[in-house]
Motif scaffolding. Sequence first.
Motif, PDB file in Angstrom:
ATOM      1  N   GLN A  95     -18.193  -8.126 -32.711  1.00 10.24           N
ATOM      2  CA  GLN A  95     -17.470  -9.262 -32.139  1.00 10.24           C
ATOM      3  C   GLN A  95     -16.021  -9.282 -32.623  1.00 10.24           C
ATOM      4  O   GLN A  95     -15.101  -9.579 -31.855  1.00 10.24           O
ATOM      5  CB  GLN A  95     -18.168 -10.571 -32.501  1.00 10.24           C
ATOM      6  N   GLU A  96     -15.810  -8.955 -33.904  1.00  4.95           N
ATOM      7  CA  GLU A  96     -14.448  -8.891 -34.430  1.00  4.95           C
ATOM      8  C   GLU A  96     -13.643  -7.816 -33.714  1.00  4.95           C
ATOM      9  O   GLU A  96     -12.460  -8.014 -33.417  1.00  4.95           O
ATOM     10  CB  GLU A  96     -14.467  -8.605 -35.934  1.00  4.95           C
ATOM     11  N   ILE A  97     -14.270  -6.685 -33.439  1.00  5.94           N
ATOM     12  CA  ILE A  97     -13.591  -5.598 -32.729  1.00  5.94           C
ATOM     13  C   ILE A  97     -13.198  -6.055 -31.326  1.00  5.94           C
ATOM     14  O   ILE A  97     -12.075  -5.801 -30.871  1.00  5.94           O
ATOM     15  CB  ILE A  97     -14.482  -4.338 -32.670  1.00  5.94           C
ATOM     16  N   GLU A  98     -14.109  -6.732 -30.645  1.00  2.00           N
ATOM     17  CA  GLU A  98     -13.812  -7.222 -29.298  1.00  2.00           C
ATOM     18  C   GLU A  98     -12.657  -8.217 -29.322  1.00  2.00           C
ATOM     19  O   GLU A  98     -11.765  -8.167 -28.478  1.00  2.00           O
ATOM     20  CB  GLU A  98     -15.054  -7.872 -28.681  1.00  2.00           C
ATOM     21  N   THR A  99     -12.663  -9.110 -30.306  1.00  2.00           N
ATOM     22  CA  THR A  99     -11.600 -10.095 -30.436  1.00  2.00           C
ATOM     23  C   THR A  99     -10.265  -9.412 -30.717  1.00  2.00           C
ATOM     24  O   THR A  99      -9.232  -9.755 -30.120  1.00  2.00           O
ATOM     25  CB  THR A  99     -11.918 -11.098 -31.569  1.00  2.00           C
ATOM     26  N   ALA A 100     -10.281  -8.439 -31.621  1.00  2.00           N
ATOM     27  CA  ALA A 100      -9.053  -7.714 -31.954  1.00  2.00           C
ATOM     28  C   ALA A 100      -8.527  -6.940 -30.747  1.00  2.00           C
ATOM     29  O   ALA A 100      -7.317  -6.911 -30.493  1.00  2.00           O
ATOM     30  CB  ALA A 100      -9.302  -6.780 -33.134  1.00  2.00           C
ATOM     31  N   ALA A 101      -9.421  -6.332 -29.988  1.00  2.00           N
ATOM     32  CA  ALA A 101      -9.007  -5.579 -28.798  1.00  2.00           C
ATOM     33  C   ALA A 101      -8.388  -6.517 -27.769  1.00  2.00           C
ATOM     34  O   ALA A 101      -7.370  -6.185 -27.149  1.00  2.00           O
ATOM     35  CB  ALA A 101     -10.196  -4.833 -28.204  1.00  2.00           C
ATOM     36  N   SER A 102      -8.988  -7.675 -27.604  1.00  2.00           N
ATOM     37  CA  SER A 102      -8.453  -8.657 -26.666  1.00  2.00           C
ATOM     38  C   SER A 102      -7.078  -9.146 -27.114  1.00  2.00           C
ATOM     39  O   SER A 102      -6.152  -9.261 -26.310  1.00  2.00           O
ATOM     40  CB  SER A 102      -9.427  -9.832 -26.543  1.00  2.00           C
ATOM     41  N   SER A 103      -6.950  -9.417 -28.410  1.00  2.00           N
ATOM     42  CA  SER A 103      -5.664  -9.863 -28.948  1.00  2.00           C
ATOM     43  C   SER A 103      -4.611  -8.778 -28.763  1.00  2.00           C
ATOM     44  O   SER A 103      -3.464  -9.058 -28.398  1.00  2.00           O
ATOM     45  CB  SER A 103      -5.790 -10.209 -30.427  1.00  2.00           C
ATOM     46  N   ARG A 104      -4.981  -7.551 -29.028  1.00  2.00           N
ATOM     47  CA  ARG A 104      -4.055  -6.428 -28.874  1.00  2.00           C
ATOM     48  C   ARG A 104      -3.592  -6.325 -27.435  1.00  2.00           C
ATOM     49  O   ARG A 104      -2.404  -6.151 -27.153  1.00  2.00           O
ATOM     50  CB  ARG A 104      -4.725  -5.126 -29.309  1.00  2.00           C
ATOM     51  N   SER A 133      -3.445  -8.672 -25.201  1.00  2.00           N
ATOM     52  CA  SER A 133      -2.542  -9.788 -24.921  1.00  2.00           C
ATOM     53  C   SER A 133      -1.155  -9.525 -25.497  1.00  2.00           C
ATOM     54  O   SER A 133      -0.137  -9.790 -24.846  1.00  2.00           O
ATOM     55  CB  SER A 133      -3.095 -11.087 -25.516  1.00  2.00           C
ATOM     56  N   LEU A 134      -1.117  -8.990 -26.716  1.00  2.00           N
ATOM     57  CA  LEU A 134       0.167  -8.707 -27.359  1.00  2.00           C
ATOM     58  C   LEU A 134       0.929  -7.600 -26.629  1.00  2.00           C
ATOM     59  O   LEU A 134       2.153  -7.673 -26.485  1.00  2.00           O
ATOM     60  CB  LEU A 134      -0.042  -8.335 -28.825  1.00  2.00           C
TER      61      LEU A 134
END
Length: 80
Positions: A39-48, A50-51
Amino acid sequence: MSFEVFEKLEAKVQQAIDTITLLQMEIEELKEKNKSLSQEIETAASSRESLVHENEQLQQEQQVWQERLRALLGKMEDVQ
């Protein structure tokens, strides 16, 4: 004598059961940790993502401002 062998066997079986139980608990903990990390990986990928998108927009905006500034500087040179 066969009673002693039986007791030793029983102790070994109990030890094996205890070990299996502990390993099953460890497997469950690792599964939970794996799920959390996924889940952390998915969140980080989504944030990336967006950035990256925001960065592209800002770069385009910067380019527009640079073009406007160059146009204004060109007009100022024409006035002089």
